[in-house]
Design a protein around this motif. Structure first.
Motif, PDB file in Angstrom:
ATOM      1  N   LYS A  14       0.863  -1.169   0.000  1.00 21.81           N
ATOM      2  CA  LYS A  14       0.000   0.000   0.000  1.00 21.81           C
ATOM      3  C   LYS A  14       0.907   1.228   0.000  1.00 21.81           C
ATOM      4  O   LYS A  14       2.005   1.202   0.530  1.00 21.81           O
ATOM      5  N   ASP A  15       0.480   2.321  -0.619  1.00 22.65           N
ATOM      6  CA  ASP A  15       1.359   3.465  -0.743  1.00 22.65           C
ATOM      7  C   ASP A  15       1.772   4.053   0.604  1.00 22.65           C
ATOM      8  O   ASP A  15       2.812   4.694   0.714  1.00 22.65           O
ATOM      9  N   ASP A  16       0.972   3.812   1.654  1.00 25.72           N
ATOM     10  CA  ASP A  16       1.364   4.305   2.976  1.00 25.72           C
ATOM     11  C   ASP A  16       2.069   3.234   3.803  1.00 25.72           C
ATOM     12  O   ASP A  16       2.450   3.478   4.958  1.00 25.72           O
ATOM     13  N   GLY A  17       2.240   2.019   3.253  1.00 24.04           N
ATOM     14  CA  GLY A  17       2.958   0.960   3.938  1.00 24.04           C
ATOM     15  C   GLY A  17       2.164   0.180   4.954  1.00 24.04           C
ATOM     16  O   GLY A  17       2.698  -0.723   5.600  1.00 24.04           O
ATOM     17  N   ALA A  18       0.884   0.458   5.130  1.00 28.71           N
ATOM     18  CA  ALA A  18       0.101  -0.205   6.156  1.00 28.71           C
ATOM     19  C   ALA A  18      -0.277  -1.639   5.786  1.00 28.71           C
ATOM     20  O   ALA A  18      -0.488  -2.473   6.660  1.00 28.71           O
ATOM     21  N   GLN A  19      -0.376  -1.915   4.499  1.00 22.09           N
ATOM     22  CA  GLN A  19      -0.777  -3.243   4.053  1.00 22.09           C
ATOM     23  C   GLN A  19       0.094  -3.692   2.890  1.00 22.09           C
ATOM     24  O   GLN A  19       0.770  -2.880   2.246  1.00 22.09           O
ATOM     25  N   LYS A  20       0.071  -5.007   2.637  1.00 15.29           N
ATOM     26  CA  LYS A  20       0.706  -5.561   1.451  1.00 15.29           C
ATOM     27  C   LYS A  20      -0.261  -6.530   0.798  1.00 15.29           C
ATOM     28  O   LYS A  20      -1.107  -7.145   1.467  1.00 15.29           O
ATOM     29  N   PHE A  21      -0.124  -6.669  -0.504  1.00 16.14           N
ATOM     30  CA  PHE A  21      -1.103  -7.391  -1.296  1.00 16.14           C
ATOM     31  C   PHE A  21      -0.423  -8.412  -2.210  1.00 16.14           C
ATOM     32  O   PHE A  21       0.695  -8.199  -2.676  1.00 16.14           O
ATOM     33  N   ALA A  22      -1.128  -9.521  -2.446  1.00 12.27           N
ATOM     34  CA  ALA A  22      -0.814 -10.420  -3.551  1.00 12.27           C
ATOM     35  C   ALA A  22      -1.883 -10.174  -4.605  1.00 12.27           C
ATOM     36  O   ALA A  22      -3.087 -10.266  -4.326  1.00 12.27           O
ATOM     37  N   LEU A  23      -1.450  -9.817  -5.809  1.00 15.90           N
ATOM     38  CA  LEU A  23      -2.363  -9.375  -6.854  1.00 15.90           C
ATOM     39  C   LEU A  23      -2.199 -10.224  -8.106  1.00 15.90           C
ATOM     40  O   LEU A  23      -1.087 -10.659  -8.437  1.00 15.90           O
ATOM     41  N   GLY A  24      -3.302 -10.435  -8.801  1.00 15.70           N
ATOM     42  CA  GLY A  24      -3.290 -11.193 -10.041  1.00 15.70           C
ATOM     43  C   GLY A  24      -2.848 -10.345 -11.217  1.00 15.70           C
ATOM     44  O   GLY A  24      -2.467  -9.178 -11.066  1.00 15.70           O
ATOM     45  N   PRO A  25      -2.882 -10.889 -12.430  1.00 15.28           N
ATOM     46  CA  PRO A  25      -2.489 -10.147 -13.634  1.00 15.28           C
ATOM     47  C   PRO A  25      -3.366  -8.914 -13.859  1.00 15.28           C
ATOM     48  O   PRO A  25      -4.490  -8.827 -13.347  1.00 15.28           O
ATOM     49  N   VAL A  26      -2.852  -7.984 -14.637  1.00 10.78           N
ATOM     50  CA  VAL A  26      -3.582  -6.743 -14.923  1.00 10.78           C
ATOM     51  C   VAL A  26      -4.845  -7.065 -15.716  1.00 10.78           C
ATOM     52  O   VAL A  26      -4.793  -7.725 -16.757  1.00 10.78           O
ATOM     53  N   ALA A  27      -5.971  -6.608 -15.214  1.00 12.04           N
ATOM     54  CA  ALA A  27      -7.243  -6.808 -15.902  1.00 12.04           C
ATOM     55  C   ALA A  27      -7.618  -5.603 -16.760  1.00 12.04           C
ATOM     56  O   ALA A  27      -8.231  -5.748 -17.814  1.00 12.04           O
ATOM     57  N   VAL A  28      -7.283  -4.398 -16.270  1.00  5.48           N
ATOM     58  CA  VAL A  28      -7.540  -3.158 -17.024  1.00  5.48           C
ATOM     59  C   VAL A  28      -6.269  -2.312 -16.942  1.00  5.48           C
ATOM     60  O   VAL A  28      -5.758  -2.077 -15.851  1.00  5.48           O
ATOM     61  N   GLU A  29      -5.766  -1.867 -18.076  1.00  7.30           N
ATOM     62  CA  GLU A  29      -4.541  -1.090 -18.099  1.00  7.30           C
ATOM     63  C   GLU A  29      -4.834   0.403 -17.976  1.00  7.30           C
ATOM     64  O   GLU A  29      -5.945   0.861 -18.237  1.00  7.30           O
ATOM     65  N   GLY A  30      -3.790   1.139 -17.594  1.00 15.92           N
ATOM     66  CA  GLY A  30      -3.957   2.576 -17.430  1.00 15.92           C
ATOM     67  C   GLY A  30      -4.272   3.296 -18.721  1.00 15.92           C
ATOM     68  O   GLY A  30      -4.899   4.362 -18.711  1.00 15.92           O
ATOM     69  N   THR A  31      -3.843   2.751 -19.847  1.00 19.96           N
ATOM     70  CA  THR A  31      -4.143   3.374 -21.133  1.00 19.96           C
ATOM     71  C   THR A  31      -5.629   3.323 -21.463  1.00 19.96           C
ATOM     72  O   THR A  31      -6.083   4.011 -22.377  1.00 19.96           O
ATOM     73  N   ASP A  32      -6.372   2.499 -20.724  1.00 19.64           N
ATOM     74  CA  ASP A  32      -7.820   2.443 -20.934  1.00 19.64           C
ATOM     75  C   ASP A  32      -8.550   3.564 -20.208  1.00 19.64           C
ATOM     76  O   ASP A  32      -9.770   3.693 -20.338  1.00 19.64           O
ATOM     77  N   VAL A  33      -7.814   4.368 -19.415  1.00 16.79           N
ATOM     78  CA  VAL A  33      -8.403   5.528 -18.742  1.00 16.79           C
ATOM     79  C   VAL A  33      -8.289   6.721 -19.679  1.00 16.79           C
ATOM     80  O   VAL A  33      -7.191   7.138 -20.043  1.00 16.79           O
ATOM     81  N   SER A  34      -9.421   7.276 -20.094  1.00 17.38           N
ATOM     82  CA  SER A  34      -9.393   8.394 -21.041  1.00 17.38           C
ATOM     83  C   SER A  34      -9.242   9.733 -20.351  1.00 17.38           C
ATOM     84  O   SER A  34      -8.714  10.681 -20.925  1.00 17.38           O
ATOM     85  N   ASN A  35      -9.707   9.840 -19.100  1.00 15.92           N
ATOM     86  CA  ASN A  35      -9.631  11.119 -18.401  1.00 15.92           C
ATOM     87  C   ASN A  35      -9.742  10.875 -16.902  1.00 15.92           C
ATOM     88  O   ASN A  35     -10.377   9.923 -16.459  1.00 15.92           O
ATOM     89  N   ALA A  36      -9.088  11.726 -16.133  1.00 21.83           N
ATOM     90  CA  ALA A  36      -9.174  11.650 -14.674  1.00 21.83           C
ATOM     91  C   ALA A  36      -9.000  13.039 -14.105  1.00 21.83           C
ATOM     92  O   ALA A  36      -8.165  13.810 -14.586  1.00 21.83           O
ATOM     93  N   LYS A  37      -9.785  13.378 -13.098  1.00 20.73           N
ATOM     94  CA  LYS A  37      -9.678  14.694 -12.490  1.00 20.73           C
ATOM     95  C   LYS A  37     -10.074  14.620 -11.021  1.00 20.73           C
ATOM     96  O   LYS A  37     -10.827  13.738 -10.598  1.00 20.73           O
ATOM     97  N   ALA A  38      -9.538  15.558 -10.246  1.00 21.90           N
ATOM     98  CA  ALA A  38      -9.843  15.641  -8.819  1.00 21.90           C
ATOM     99  C   ALA A  38     -11.118  16.457  -8.611  1.00 21.90           C
ATOM    100  O   ALA A  38     -11.280  17.525  -9.201  1.00 21.90           O
ATOM    101  N   VAL A  39     -12.004  15.935  -7.796  1.00 18.23           N
ATOM    102  CA  VAL A  39     -13.280  16.598  -7.512  1.00 18.23           C
ATOM    103  C   VAL A  39     -13.549  16.492  -6.016  1.00 18.23           C
ATOM    104  O   VAL A  39     -13.266  15.453  -5.401  1.00 18.23           O
TER     105      VAL A  39
END
Length: 599
Positions: free
Chosen positions: A270-295
């Protein structure tokens, strides 16, 4: 009697010149007031005048892509970096390639160098991976193999915080993270602590231990998480050995995870170091994100969130993976949002999220939400980079060049004034007043554009402003010569001012249009400092039209009613004798109103 009245009303441009001049003065006062109101009294300076920070980034080969460092990828990376830095409000940043594998980034003074460093060097490799299991962030002790160790089989305090949404989050009353479709669909009615918020029990647990009421659902070996899918022993061993307790260990784990193929499972912190994960293969890639904004979410009280929109193909992938995860038990109904090898969020779902939109929430600050949205919006770099060098750029050289440039500009302006006074005499006052109005408008607008759009004044921009002096003076000369031509034809000053204006107006508009077109093309096809020159040249060209139409022309109309100019005083610059006026037309004063009406 009717004909003279019509003759006096005919020139519409003669109208109410005093009102037009008052409007110009009000606009100038408003711009100056805006400067004092915003507390910005000087233009924002570029890196060559104010100094700043310079980064040298070296491209690194990625696993499985030995030929990734090429001219196309380097140019793409430079373009993405420039858009990221401009997303911080820095429009005068310089991003350019150097050699075959280096990129130079120059950031003007006044920008957070640490934030810019993170933005330009981050590869922003985003992936949505299904969660296999999760446990506390500390390294798991090895001595005694026990089903309760490893975080996947036993439900100690750490596991309870990760998997039991109802018992863990609701008992602690902590904010969680939910993945939500942008079409207001709610994929999960139960909050989860897999976002940025961390429960107290999770923070306090040094290592997972068996808990009385929470028995492992599948205590046999090899370890099997509550969802029922077995974890490969090698992956479980990596998870046990992973240490997320220090910043250094998290950085090493993130680099290793980021360099893993998307088709392979990973272990990540986890980015804050509190947890750790075992994760499977990528299901959706970042290139599939067309837009992102803070709200800022004020309706549901989640605080700052990041809204994401997927491409049409990405929306289908996201709907498929959330539909599969919804059929599983915690924690395998979650997916980890992995950014550069670190899990920034791990929300849970209970049904497929369709519609092509989702949100990332859970403990974001405004800055962290904007940073994440900025990186995701401007895409992933095709290469990974490391910062080879970081230096502070001084403004000494640029200051010397600016000083020399201002001296040259002052000399040029002085020569223009001498020419105007010697040749046009009294009309030089009109030209100087118009130049003063143009200078005030240019300075105030450039000052206000600094905080508004991040405009920074650099050396080429100063050059563009100096060139504009000649463009503006040229417009006055065109108009003055048209008036003098009318007087040479034997007309008095007031008709000459009105008859000369339409011909001068056409010439001025054509000249300024050509200048503005050149500035626009230069701004579009160039980058960096040259854009500053083009922008300033275009701005001053537009202001030239405004000043000539709304100040110079009305002022000449008013002065034509004054005896000093109307009677052609020898120092007015409009003396008929000096101009060689034709006597026959000067005697026909009664025809002037009719001719003015025709004009």
């Amino acid at each position: 009697m009717a004909a003279p009245k019509k003759g006096r009303r005919a020139p519409a441009s003669q109208g109410h010149p005093g009102r037009t001049l008052i409007l110009v003065l009000i606009a100038m006062a408003g711009l100056i007031g805006g400067m004092f109101y915003s507390g910005t009294l000087t233009p924002r300076l570029g890196i060559d005048l104010a100094g700043g920070t310079s980064f040298t980034l070296a491209a690194q080969n990625q696993p499985g892509k030995p030929n990734a460092i090429n001219e196309t990828n380097m140019k793409t990376a430079a373009g993405i970096m420039e858009r990221r830095v401009n997303g911080l409000g820095v429009t005068e940043a310089e991003v350019q390639t150097q050699g075959s594998n280096h990129i130079i980034v120059n950031i003007p003074k006044g920008t957070d160098a640490r934030q810019a460093r993170q933005q330009v060097g981050t590869t922003a490799q985003l992936g949505f991976r299904p969660v296999l299991t999760t446990t506390a962030g500390a390294k798991t002790p090895e001595p005694k193999p026990n089903p309760s160790q490893g975080g996947a089989n036993g439900k100690g305090k750490g596991d309870k915080a990760a998997g039991d949404q109802a018992a863990g989050d609701q008992a602690k009353n902590k904010p969680g993270t939910q993945q939500k479709a942008s079409s207001s669909q709610s994929p999960s009615s139960k909050p989860t602590t897999q976002g940025r918020a961390v429960t107290d029990s999770l923070k306090k647990a040094p290592s997972p231990k068996p808990s009385g009421p929470a028995k492992p659902t599948t205590p046999q070996a090899p370890p099997t998480p509550p969802g029922g899918a077995a974890i490969p022993p090698a992956l479980q061993k990596q998870l046990d050995a992973l240490d997320c307790s220090t910043k250094k260990s998290r950085a090493a784990a993130g680099e290793k995870a980021a360099n893993t193929k998307p088709s392979d499972p990973i272990v990540a912190c986890k980015d804050d170091g509190a947890q750790k994960f075992a994760l499977g293969p990528v299901a959706v890639e970042g290139t599939d994100v067309s837009n992102a904004k803070a709200v800022f979410d004020s309706q549901q009280g989640q605080g700052w969130i990041v809204q994401m929109d997927f491409t049409s193909e990405g929306g289908k992938k996201f709907g498929d993976i959330t539909g599969k995860l919804a059929t599983k038990a915690p924690p395998q109904n979650q997916f980890g949002i992995v950014l550069d090898g670190a899990v920034v969020s791990a929300p849970s779902v209970d049904k497929a999220i369709m519609g092509g939109g989702a949100t990332i929430s859970g403990g974001f600050t405004q800055q962290s939400a904007e940073d994440l949205g900025n990186m995701l919006s401007y895409g992933a770099l095709p290469l990974s980079f490391k910062i080879d060098d970081e230096t502070t750029v001084t403004a000494a050289l640029g200051g010397e060049q600016l000083h020399a440039g201002l001296i040259a500009g002052a000399i040029g302006l002085a020569l223009v004034i001498i020419y105007l006074v010697a040749y046009y005499r009294g009309l030089a006052l009109v030209a100087l007043a118009s130049l003063g109005v143009s200078a005030v408008l240019t300075y105030t607008i450039m000052t206000l554009l600094g905080p508004a759009i991040g405009f920074a004044l650099n050396l080429p921009a100063v050059c563009g402003a100096i060139v504009a002096i000649g463009i503006t003076a040229d417009s006055f000369i065109v108009y003055f010569e048209r008036i003098r031509d009318e007087i040479r034809e034997g007309r008095t000053l007031r008709p000459a001012v009105e008859r000369g204006w339409p011909r001068a107006r056409r010439t001025i508009l054509v000249s300024d249009f050509v200048s503005f077109l050149a500035a626009a093309v230069l701004f579009i096809v160039t980058v960096g400092k040259v854009q500053g020159f083009a922008f300033t040249l275009g701005l001053t060209t537009v202001l030239d039209v405004v000043v000539v139409f709304l100040f110079t022309k009305p002022l000449m109309t008013l002065l034509a009613r004054r005896k000093f100019f109307s009677e052609g005083h020898s120092w007015s610059g409009l003396d008929p004798k000096r101009l060689g006026a034709k006597p026959p037309l000067r005697r026909r004063r009664g025809a002037a109103p009719t001719q003015t009406k025709e004009a």
